[in-house]
Design a protein around this motif. Structure first.
Motif, PDB file in Angstrom:
ATOM      1  N   TYR A 224       0.847  -1.199   0.000  1.00  0.00           N
ATOM      2  CA  TYR A 224       0.000   0.000   0.000  1.00  0.00           C
ATOM      3  C   TYR A 224       0.881   1.248   0.000  1.00  0.00           C
ATOM      4  O   TYR A 224       1.939   1.275   0.629  1.00  0.00           O
ATOM      5  N   GLN A 225       0.452   2.287  -0.721  1.00  0.00           N
ATOM      6  CA  GLN A 225       1.326   3.445  -0.907  1.00  0.00           C
ATOM      7  C   GLN A 225       1.465   4.324   0.325  1.00  0.00           C
ATOM      8  O   GLN A 225       2.361   5.149   0.396  1.00  0.00           O
ATOM      9  N   VAL A 226       0.588   4.159   1.321  1.00  0.00           N
ATOM     10  CA  VAL A 226       0.692   4.948   2.553  1.00  0.00           C
ATOM     11  C   VAL A 226       1.460   4.114   3.580  1.00  0.00           C
ATOM     12  O   VAL A 226       0.993   3.065   4.024  1.00  0.00           O
ATOM     13  N   GLU A 227       2.646   4.575   3.934  1.00  0.00           N
ATOM     14  CA  GLU A 227       3.550   3.791   4.762  1.00  0.00           C
ATOM     15  C   GLU A 227       2.911   3.359   6.069  1.00  0.00           C
ATOM     16  O   GLU A 227       3.075   2.220   6.509  1.00  0.00           O
ATOM     17  N   THR A 228       2.169   4.254   6.713  1.00  0.00           N
ATOM     18  CA  THR A 228       1.610   3.952   8.032  1.00  0.00           C
ATOM     19  C   THR A 228       0.471   2.941   7.985  1.00  0.00           C
ATOM     20  O   THR A 228       0.044   2.438   9.028  1.00  0.00           O
ATOM     21  N   LEU A 229      -0.028   2.633   6.778  1.00  0.00           N
ATOM     22  CA  LEU A 229      -1.141   1.697   6.659  1.00  0.00           C
ATOM     23  C   LEU A 229      -0.741   0.357   6.030  1.00  0.00           C
ATOM     24  O   LEU A 229      -1.548  -0.569   5.995  1.00  0.00           O
ATOM     25  N   LYS A 230       0.494   0.249   5.561  1.00  0.00           N
ATOM     26  CA  LYS A 230       0.929  -0.983   4.903  1.00  0.00           C
ATOM     27  C   LYS A 230       0.757  -2.190   5.814  1.00  0.00           C
ATOM     28  O   LYS A 230       1.285  -2.229   6.925  1.00  0.00           O
ATOM     29  N   GLY A 231       0.015  -3.186   5.323  1.00  0.00           N
ATOM     30  CA  GLY A 231      -0.132  -4.435   6.057  1.00  0.00           C
ATOM     31  C   GLY A 231      -0.944  -4.342   7.334  1.00  0.00           C
ATOM     32  O   GLY A 231      -1.037  -5.324   8.082  1.00  0.00           O
ATOM     33  N   LYS A 232      -1.547  -3.200   7.591  1.00  0.00           N
ATOM     34  CA  LYS A 232      -2.283  -2.998   8.851  1.00  0.00           C
ATOM     35  C   LYS A 232      -3.694  -3.585   8.770  1.00  0.00           C
ATOM     36  O   LYS A 232      -4.359  -3.508   7.739  1.00  0.00           O
ATOM     37  N   ASP A 233      -4.133  -4.152   9.895  1.00  0.00           N
ATOM     38  CA  ASP A 233      -5.528  -4.577  10.015  1.00  0.00           C
ATOM     39  C   ASP A 233      -6.381  -3.365  10.327  1.00  0.00           C
ATOM     40  O   ASP A 233      -6.011  -2.534  11.174  1.00  0.00           O
ATOM     41  N   ALA A 234      -7.502  -3.249   9.648  1.00  0.00           N
ATOM     42  CA  ALA A 234      -8.372  -2.086   9.849  1.00  0.00           C
ATOM     43  C   ALA A 234      -9.819  -2.541   9.973  1.00  0.00           C
ATOM     44  O   ALA A 234     -10.205  -3.619   9.503  1.00  0.00           O
ATOM     45  N   GLU A 235     -10.615  -1.709  10.646  1.00  0.00           N
ATOM     46  CA  GLU A 235     -12.054  -1.939  10.756  1.00  0.00           C
ATOM     47  C   GLU A 235     -12.784  -0.720  10.232  1.00  0.00           C
ATOM     48  O   GLU A 235     -12.368   0.419  10.471  1.00  0.00           O
ATOM     49  N   PHE A 236     -13.859  -0.982   9.507  1.00  0.00           N
ATOM     50  CA  PHE A 236     -14.691   0.098   9.001  1.00  0.00           C
ATOM     51  C   PHE A 236     -16.114  -0.096   9.517  1.00  0.00           C
ATOM     52  O   PHE A 236     -16.724  -1.149   9.281  1.00  0.00           O
ATOM     53  N   ALA A 237     -16.592   0.900  10.223  1.00  0.00           N
ATOM     54  CA  ALA A 237     -17.990   0.900  10.646  1.00  0.00           C
ATOM     55  C   ALA A 237     -18.820   1.398   9.474  1.00  0.00           C
ATOM     56  O   ALA A 237     -18.713   2.562   9.070  1.00  0.00           O
ATOM     57  N   VAL A 238     -19.634   0.507   8.918  1.00  0.00           N
ATOM     58  CA  VAL A 238     -20.366   0.815   7.687  1.00  0.00           C
ATOM     59  C   VAL A 238     -21.860   0.887   7.966  1.00  0.00           C
ATOM     60  O   VAL A 238     -22.430   0.013   8.636  1.00  0.00           O
ATOM     61  N   THR A 239     -22.469   1.953   7.456  1.00  0.00           N
ATOM     62  CA  THR A 239     -23.926   2.084   7.496  1.00  0.00           C
ATOM     63  C   THR A 239     -24.446   2.012   6.070  1.00  0.00           C
ATOM     64  O   THR A 239     -24.020   2.785   5.203  1.00  0.00           O
ATOM     65  N   VAL A 240     -25.373   1.071   5.829  1.00  0.00           N
ATOM     66  CA  VAL A 240     -25.924   0.895   4.484  1.00  0.00           C
ATOM     67  C   VAL A 240     -27.138   1.794   4.326  1.00  0.00           C
ATOM     68  O   VAL A 240     -28.157   1.613   4.980  1.00  0.00           O
ATOM     69  N   LYS A 241     -27.028   2.771   3.447  1.00  0.00           N
ATOM     70  CA  LYS A 241     -28.112   3.734   3.276  1.00  0.00           C
ATOM     71  C   LYS A 241     -29.084   3.314   2.174  1.00  0.00           C
ATOM     72  O   LYS A 241     -30.252   3.712   2.198  1.00  0.00           O
ATOM     73  N   GLN A 242     -28.608   2.521   1.226  1.00  0.00           N
ATOM     74  CA  GLN A 242     -29.496   2.095   0.154  1.00  0.00           C
ATOM     75  C   GLN A 242     -28.857   0.938  -0.609  1.00  0.00           C
ATOM     76  O   GLN A 242     -27.653   0.918  -0.829  1.00  0.00           O
ATOM     77  N   VAL A 243     -29.671  -0.021  -0.968  1.00  0.00           N
ATOM     78  CA  VAL A 243     -29.252  -1.094  -1.864  1.00  0.00           C
ATOM     79  C   VAL A 243     -29.912  -0.832  -3.212  1.00  0.00           C
ATOM     80  O   VAL A 243     -31.111  -0.560  -3.277  1.00  0.00           O
ATOM     81  N   LYS A 244     -29.125  -0.900  -4.274  1.00  0.00           N
ATOM     82  CA  LYS A 244     -29.645  -0.642  -5.612  1.00  0.00           C
ATOM     83  C   LYS A 244     -29.351  -1.848  -6.505  1.00  0.00           C
ATOM     84  O   LYS A 244     -28.361  -2.552  -6.302  1.00  0.00           O
TER      85      LYS A 244
END
Length: 514
Positions: A224-244
């Protein structure tokens, strides 16, 4: 100036130049006369400062300038006297221990271009494979275009998202519980299965419904091009506003009108022109490869090793980049290493053909006009942000090597067109599939890549020197296709308000995992 040749081996040349102290001192006097009118000193009127005081005040800088100019002139005189044609910029070094007021010993090392016997262009025979742009091909292109303009319509709130559906999401990302810059966004449209986001993100959206909240866990790629994020585990809190879901696109007059055209027939006319251009491009690609095969078979001469290494490094860099995006990068790179010598042979062939085409072009007066060169520069400048374009133009104007690299592909194409005019050409009508298969077979048998290439085939052209990558860290990290890395000049083929957008001098792309 005294010149002594110290090496003459194959295409390698080395010389020792002695620039006398008297010559350097005379140039210092010229520098003093040139700058004296601009020098200001208390007690003297502007422009009236005595030369000896100017020399005393600025002697070191003036001597350095004088020495550099003497070296530049000495190298130019050397090239003219010995009628040298350098393959690349000569390596010029000042001997250790130089002191002001003494002679300067300069070493010049270079590789020269080989003397190529005037290439014969008689007896060239080529077959031109042509494909008619029929209604079937035109409609296929329209359908492809319609698919790219895919529309989505709201699905019932109970609809579970599936591959091919689109979800509108808000998201907030974190690493080790800490939010990171660019990791949040609203109303992002994601088509599941499009490969738009880093691996694993879209898969976890399968089955969500409007109003759902979900925690998506992913790992940023190791490259990944951002050094501080390379190989890092991440979590995203996702809210689904619409399914199309995909909306049916009917290709008719109304579809054409939605594109600003009068009718479907008008759209067909426009698409026919595009199809003809594509087919003509394929025909030219096939003919050019066959032409180069004939030239390569009839000419063999030594080529400058530095040019070969530069070409090989260009090929290798592209292949390593592509191998890094394979399912098993380590295995792909290992297989690549086994074919290293074959790729080196490809580099030799490409350099030899480039020199041969240049020799043919010079012998027959093929030129790139100033107007054509200006268009090239302006087109290349468009890859930069508006505020950087003028700087790029000035850079090309001042750097002969950069200008030559920019000119080379167009010059090559003009020489190829000249050779097409001289060749005996026969025509044969084929299908598009047959033409593409012929090109693919030529790639396998010719110089495009070894038969066992583990990655996508490399191209021979130089990458745009202006390409660079932005360093803005954003997520959930849209990935860019590997083929769009600016290394492909032969067959160069945005996202609006998505949260993963990053700035680049050439164009606006999404933060990639490359």
């Amino acid at each position: 100036m005294k010149t002594v040749e110290t090496l003459n081996e194959g295409l390698k040349r080395e010389y020792s130049l002695t620039i006398t102290a008297q010559d350097i001192d005379a140039r210092v006097d010229e520098e003093v006369k040139a700058v004296a009118p601009q020098v200001r000193m208390p007690g003297f009127r502007p422009g009236k400062v005595p030369p000896n005081l100017v020399r005393k005040m600025h002697g070191e800088a003036l001597s350095a300038d004088a020495l550099n100019k003497a070296i530049d002139q000495g190298v130019k005189d050397l090239m003219a006297e010995h009628k040298l044609r350098p393959a690349l910029q000569p390596a010029v070094t000042l001997a250790d221990g130089y002191e002001r007021g003494k002679d300067a010993e300069i070493k010049v090392a270079l590789e020269v271009l080989p003397d190529i016997e005037a290439p014969s262009i008689d007896g060239l025979t080529l077959e031109r494979l042509t494909v008619p742009a029929d209604d079937k091909a035109v409609m296929a292109k329209i359908e492809e275009f319609a698919a790219q303009m895919k529309r989505f319509e709201d699905a019932p709130k109970t609809k579970k998202a599936a591959t091919g559906d689109q979800v509108i999401i808000d998201f907030a990302g974190s690493v080790d519980g800490v939010a990171f810059d660019g990791g949040t966004g609203e109303d992002m449209a994601v088509e599941i299965g499009s490969g738009q986001l880093i691996p694993g993100f879209e898969d976890q959206l399968v089955g969500v419904k409007t109003g759902d909240e979900k925690t998506v866990k992913v790992t940023f790629p190791a490259d990944y091009q951002v050094e501080t994020l390379k190989g890092k585990d991440a979590e995203f809190a996702v809210t689904v506003k619409q399914v199309k879901v995909p909306a049916e696109t009917k290709i008719d007059d109304e579809f054409a009108k939605s594109l600003g055209l009068e009718s479907l027939e008008k759209l067909k006319e426009l698409m026919k022109d595009q199809v003809e251009q594509e087919l003509n491009g394929l025909t030219r690609t096939y003919m050019k490869r066959k032409l180069l095969d004939q030239l390569a078979a009839n000419h063999d001469f030594d080529v400058p090793p530095t040019m070969v290494e530069a070409e090989f490094n260009q090929i290798w860099q592209q292949l390593e980049h592509e191998a890094s995006h394979e399912e098993d990068p380590e295995a792909a790179k290992a297989e690549l290493e086994r074919d290293r010598e074959e790729y080196h042979a490809i580099a030799v062939r490409r350099v030899r053909l480039g020199l041969l085409l240049s020799e043919i072009g010079q012998a027959h007066g093929v030129q790139v006009s100033p107007q054509e060169m200006q268009r090239l520069v302006m087109q290349a400048a468009q890859q930069y942000r508006p505020e950087d374009r003028q700087r790029f133009v000035e850079y090309v104007q001042q750097d002969a090597l950069a200008a030559a690299q920019l000119r080379a592909p167009l010059y090559e194409d003009k020489v190829v067109d000249f050779l097409f005019e001289k060749a005996e050409i026969s025509d044969r009508e084929v299908t598009r599939e047959e033409l593409e298969a012929a090109i693919e077979a030529d790639e396998d048998e010719g110089e495009q890549s070894p038969k066992k290439a583990p990655a996508k085939k490399a191209t021979a052209k130089k990458a745009d020197a202006a390409d660079s990558k932005a360093d803005k860290a954003e997520a959930p990290a849209k990935k860019a296709p590997a083929k769009k890395a600016a290394a492909k000049a032969d067959e160069k083929k945005a996202d609006g308000d998505k949260p993963a957008a990053k700035k680049a001098p050439a164009k606006k792309t999404a933060t990639s995992k490359e």
